[in-house]
Design a protein around this motif. Structure first.
Motif, PDB file in Angstrom:
ATOM      1  N   VAL A   1     -11.182  -4.574 -36.487  1.00 17.24           N
ATOM      2  CA  VAL A   1     -10.181  -3.528 -36.392  1.00 17.24           C
ATOM      3  C   VAL A   1     -10.021  -2.792 -37.720  1.00 17.24           C
ATOM      4  O   VAL A   1     -10.164  -3.363 -38.803  1.00 17.24           O
ATOM      5  CB  VAL A   1      -8.832  -4.124 -35.947  1.00 17.24           C
TER       6      VAL A   1
ATOM      7  N   GLU B   1      -0.798   1.217 -36.637  1.00 19.09           N
ATOM      8  CA  GLU B   1      -1.550   1.669 -35.479  1.00 19.09           C
ATOM      9  C   GLU B   1      -3.046   1.395 -35.684  1.00 19.09           C
ATOM     10  O   GLU B   1      -3.593   1.586 -36.769  1.00 19.09           O
ATOM     11  CB  GLU B   1      -1.338   3.174 -35.293  1.00 19.09           C
ATOM     12  N   VAL B   2      -3.708   0.942 -34.616  1.00 18.05           N
ATOM     13  CA  VAL B   2      -5.157   0.731 -34.666  1.00 18.05           C
ATOM     14  C   VAL B   2      -5.844   2.082 -34.589  1.00 18.05           C
ATOM     15  O   VAL B   2      -5.685   2.815 -33.621  1.00 18.05           O
ATOM     16  CB  VAL B   2      -5.623  -0.177 -33.507  1.00 18.05           C
ATOM     17  N   ARG B   3      -6.586   2.398 -35.646  1.00 16.62           N
ATOM     18  CA  ARG B   3      -7.294   3.677 -35.694  1.00 16.62           C
ATOM     19  C   ARG B   3      -8.718   3.579 -35.135  1.00 16.62           C
ATOM     20  O   ARG B   3      -9.258   4.559 -34.644  1.00 16.62           O
ATOM     21  CB  ARG B   3      -7.361   4.167 -37.137  1.00 16.62           C
ATOM     22  N   GLY B   4      -9.309   2.400 -35.264  1.00 12.80           N
ATOM     23  CA  GLY B   4     -10.684   2.261 -34.800  1.00 12.80           C
ATOM     24  C   GLY B   4     -11.211   0.863 -35.052  1.00 12.80           C
ATOM     25  O   GLY B   4     -10.473  -0.046 -35.475  1.00 12.80           O
ATOM     26  N   TYR B   5     -12.508   0.717 -34.788  1.00 11.69           N
ATOM     27  CA  TYR B   5     -13.174  -0.574 -34.973  1.00 11.69           C
ATOM     28  C   TYR B   5     -14.541  -0.323 -35.611  1.00 11.69           C
ATOM     29  O   TYR B   5     -15.230   0.651 -35.280  1.00 11.69           O
ATOM     30  CB  TYR B   5     -13.367  -1.289 -33.627  1.00 11.69           C
TER      31      TYR B   5
ATOM     32  N   SER C   1      -8.119   2.718 -24.861  1.00 11.12           N
ATOM     33  CA  SER C   1      -7.510   3.518 -25.923  1.00 11.12           C
ATOM     34  C   SER C   1      -8.590   4.338 -26.622  1.00 11.12           C
ATOM     35  O   SER C   1      -9.668   3.827 -26.899  1.00 11.12           O
ATOM     36  CB  SER C   1      -6.814   2.602 -26.931  1.00 11.12           C
TER      37      SER C   1
ATOM     38  N   CYS D   1      -9.787   4.994 -29.393  1.00 10.25           N
ATOM     39  CA  CYS D   1     -10.044   4.699 -30.811  1.00 10.25           C
ATOM     40  C   CYS D   1     -11.468   5.102 -31.173  1.00 10.25           C
ATOM     41  O   CYS D   1     -12.355   5.145 -30.328  1.00 10.25           O
ATOM     42  CB  CYS D   1      -9.848   3.208 -31.075  1.00 10.25           C
ATOM     43  N   ARG D   2     -11.662   5.352 -32.443  1.00 15.78           N
ATOM     44  CA  ARG D   2     -13.013   5.667 -32.903  1.00 15.78           C
ATOM     45  C   ARG D   2     -13.790   4.362 -33.127  1.00 15.78           C
ATOM     46  O   ARG D   2     -13.207   3.285 -33.281  1.00 15.78           O
ATOM     47  CB  ARG D   2     -12.955   6.467 -34.204  1.00 15.78           C
TER      48      ARG D   2
ATOM     49  N   ARG E   1     -14.835  10.543 -31.703  1.00 15.25           N
ATOM     50  CA  ARG E   1     -14.573   9.100 -31.686  1.00 15.25           C
ATOM     51  C   ARG E   1     -15.681   8.299 -32.381  1.00 15.25           C
ATOM     52  O   ARG E   1     -15.585   7.071 -32.455  1.00 15.25           O
ATOM     53  CB  ARG E   1     -14.419   8.619 -30.245  1.00 15.25           C
TER      54      ARG E   1
ATOM     55  N   GLU F   1      -5.628   3.351 -44.789  1.00  8.93           N
ATOM     56  CA  GLU F   1      -6.055   2.417 -43.760  1.00  8.93           C
ATOM     57  C   GLU F   1      -6.581   1.137 -44.396  1.00  8.93           C
ATOM     58  O   GLU F   1      -6.912   1.103 -45.589  1.00  8.93           O
ATOM     59  CB  GLU F   1      -7.155   3.038 -42.878  1.00  8.93           C
TER      60      GLU F   1
END
Length: 705
Positions: free
Chosen positions: A447, A455-459, A508, A510-511, A543, A652
């Motif tokens: 993550v 907030e989760v922005r991406g993985y 979701s 997310c990118r 994304r 982040e």
């Protein structure tokens, strides 16, 4: 026979007879050599050689006949009929050409003999036509027995001579027999026919014959004939030299590499055989040295194959110039070279390897860029390491691979431990190639979270490999193997496609961040690959985020900037990974349109206790805000670290405190990525680091394959 010998001794000018004999010898040798050349010539050239042989042979025999005829001291005045004399020359050349054409028919072994018989008949027709042109003021009588004998003798000797020329194997001994037989046939024809010639002078007053004029005419004819024969011989010699040059070129091409001019694998094997013989005879030793260029693939992939070829030529030329007596170097293929060094003391091998290493480490100018290829060098000693040559070559090869893996700058000598290690790595490389082909790899996702909102922005996509037999293999072990064997680029393409496929299934939006190696990024086809994957998977471009290190940019700034702009034109984000661990050039941030800076984990690890690390982190965060580029801190593992980063305004974060890598299946069962609770907060969110998770990201390394 007595009559014939008496005719030669009494009725001829022996000086002119000798001139005729020399013309006959030279003409016969040249004629049969030209005819012999037609035996081995291709069909398109055979007729040409037969024509040259007939011209040389006809001219030589005609000149022999004419000079010998002028040598005949007739008791009566003589005149020459010009048309018949010319006709006799045409008969000789045309008759020989026809006979040579027949002798060249390959349907049966009879045809060479038949062609030889026709040649004898052509000689006879030429001789007697010439005799009819020999006008004597007197009564001329012919003895039929000698006439028949002269024809039979020349036909017999010509038949055997031509047949031997066609049927004798190339290179067979006693090559003088066929010309000797032909000369015998021509001489037998003339002097036997002259013995049949009887002249009774007619009484009367006639002007005396100018003997000097006759001799001059005979010599002029002999010189003209020699010129014709010389032209034929020159053609033969030119072709012989051309064939010899061609054979030498072919031999050189067969024994040398076409690109570099160095000896090839075949020559290398021959050198080894000689070396082992010399070593046994002199009770000495020799070393086989294997060389593999370290950064050749980078040059090929980033600058193109023409630049790679130029690099190989430069390296090969420098190696050849560095050789001393007794040393040998060859190109085995690709960027692999091998050398042989006879020695008494092992220090000589070290010195030789050091000279080679200097060659590879010297900068070279390629495509307006300075480059160094570097090399890994391994050596094996005969007979210490092996007495069998194949085994010895393999040992040197294993030592070279160990030097490459261990990043050794000096020569690596083979030992049993090295052999076992390299064999294991080769098995691993084969297993990795098989895993890539059969889709046996997996991706875990870690993550990336907003530190201000949670907030989760991406993985970030991380490659994992679990082998059916060997179990879980950490990236720190298999990625170097992939780099050594040219598998990083296909691995990167596989990760990109799989990560986009997985991200397209998340609930979701997310990118997903995918690491790109330096080699993969410099591939001009990368923008096309990204576009194809996005279309194929249906993932929106915004994304996807590609992460690359500064190493991928500095090799060719113009090329890398062009590729980056193409990628960003698709709507894909680009992040600068591991900032602070490499060049960390501010010029890079100014020149390239990055969407994010990823702060290297090394600074985050020391941020709690090291004032310098904290100062560097603060400076990078300030720089990011000034350039309006978000900063992501990697390797967050403690609550103190995240507190400091939040206080300094870091955008982040990523690390085991925030979430450990997990497969896409787990994310899917959770209904897709969901926001995490803020850290500060439930202590259960603390994650301890395990060995597998701590391994570096496979493509993040950015190491050139």
């Amino acid at each position: 026979m007595v009559t014939v010998l008496n005719c030669i001794a009494v009725d001829h000018n022996l000086g002119l007879v000798l001139v005729a004999a020399l013309v006959c010898l030279f003409g016969s040798a040249v004629t049969l050599r030209l005819l012999r050349r037609s035996v081995d010539a291709p069909d398109g050239q055979r007729v040409g050689w037969q024509f040259l042989a007939s011209v040389a042979g006809g001219g030589g025999v005609w000149a022999t006949h004419f000079v010998a005829m002028l040598a005949y001291e007739t008791p009566a005045p003589v005149s020459i009929d010009a048309p018949l004399t010319i006709l006799s020359l045409v008969i000789a050349m045309a008759g020989l050409f026809a006979s040579f054409l027949v002798s060249g028919i390959r349907m049966s072994r009879v045809f060479p003999a038949l062609g030889g018989a026709m040649a004898g008949l052509a000689f006879s027709a030429m001789h007697y036509t010439g005799m009819f042109a020999y006008r004597v003021v007197g009564l001329v009588e012919w003895e039929l027995g000698y006439v028949v004998a002269s024809i039979l003798l020349t036909v017999m000797f010509s038949t055997v001579s031509v047949a031997l020329t066609w049927l004798r194997p190339v290179g067979a001994g006693r090559s003088w027999i066929a010309p000797a037989l032909l000369v015998t046939g021509i001489v037998s024809l003339h002097f036997t026919a002259m013995a049949a010639f009887r002249v009774t002078p007619v009484a009367g007053s006639f002007p005396d014959i100018d003997a000097q004029a006759v001799v001059a005419l005979a010599l002029a004819i002999a010189v003209a004939a020699l010129i014709i024969l010389g032209a034929g011989l020159a053609s033969y010699l030119i072709d012989t030299n051309a064939q010899a040059d061609s054979r030498e070129r072919l031999r050189h091409l067969a024994a040398h590499d076409a690109l570099t001019g160095l000896p090839n694998r075949s020559s290398f094997n021959d050198c080894l055989k000689r070396s082992i013989g010399d070593a046994r005879a002199g009770d000495t030793k020799f070393a086989i040295i294997c060389v593999d260029l370290n950064r050749f693939k980078e040059i090929n992939d980033t600058l193109g194959h023409s630049a790679g070829d130029e690099a190989l030529r430069i390296v090969a030329s420098r190696m050849a110039d560095s050789l001393e007596d007794g040393e040998f170097v060859a190109r085995l293929g690709g960027d692999e070279f091998a050398a042989v060094k006879p020695f008494v003391d092992r220090s000589e091998v070290h010195a030789f390897a050091s000279r080679l290493s200097d060659v590879f480490n010297r900068p070279m100018r390629i495509s307006s860029m300075d480059a160094e290829v570097g090399a890994s060098i391994g050596a094996a000693i005969w007979p210490d390491d092996a007495e069998d040559l194949d085994e010895l070559i393999n040992d040197a090869d294993l030592a070279m691979y160990h030097a490459k893996h261990a990043f050794l700058e000096s020569v690596c000598f083979y030992d049993a431990g090295i052999g076992e290690t390299v064999r294991k790595r080769r098995k691993l490389a084969e297993a990795l190639r098989n895993a890539l082909e059969h889709d046996q790899l997996g991706i875990y996702y870690q993550v990336q979270m907003s530190l201000s909102s949670g907030e989760v922005r991406g993985y970030e996509a991380l490659l994992r490999w679990t082998h059916p037999q060997f179990g879980s293999i950490p990236p720190s072990e298999f990625i170097p193997v992939a780099e050594e064997n040219g598998l990083v680029t296909p691995l990167g393409a596989w990760v990109l496609r799989r990560a986009c496929q997985d991200a397209a299934t998340w609930a979701s939006p997310c990118r997903v961040a995918v690491n790109v190696s330096a080699v993969q990024f410099m591939d001009a086809n990368l923008p096309r690959l990204v576009q194809e994957v996005l279309i194929e998977t249906g993932l929106p471009p915004h994304r996807l985020e590609l992460e690359l290190t500064e190493t991928a940019l500095i090799r060719d700034k113009t090329r890398s900037l062009h590729i980056m702009r193409q990628i960003k034109a698709l709507g894909v984000g680009v992040a600068l990974d591991d900032f602070g661990s490499g060049y960390s050039s501010l010029e890079t941030l100014r020149s390239y349109p990055f969407d994010k800076i990823k702060l290297d984990r090394a600074f985050v690890e020391g941020i709690e206790r090291d004032r310098q690390s904290k100062a560097i982190v603060r400076a990078v965060l300030t720089l990011g805000k000034s350039l309006d580029i978000p900063v992501l801190a990697e390797g967050i593992e403690t609550e103190d670290q995240i507190a400091i980063l939040r206080a300094e305004g870091c955008d982040e974060g990523q690390g085991f405190l925030l979430g450990r890598p997990s497969p896409n299946v787990e994310l899917a069962t959770q209904g897709g990525p969901a926001p995490w609770e803020m850290i500060g907060y439930p202590s259960g969110h603390h994650r301890s680091v395990d060995v597998e998770d701590a391994a570096p990201s496979p493509i993040r390394r950015g190491v050139n394959a």
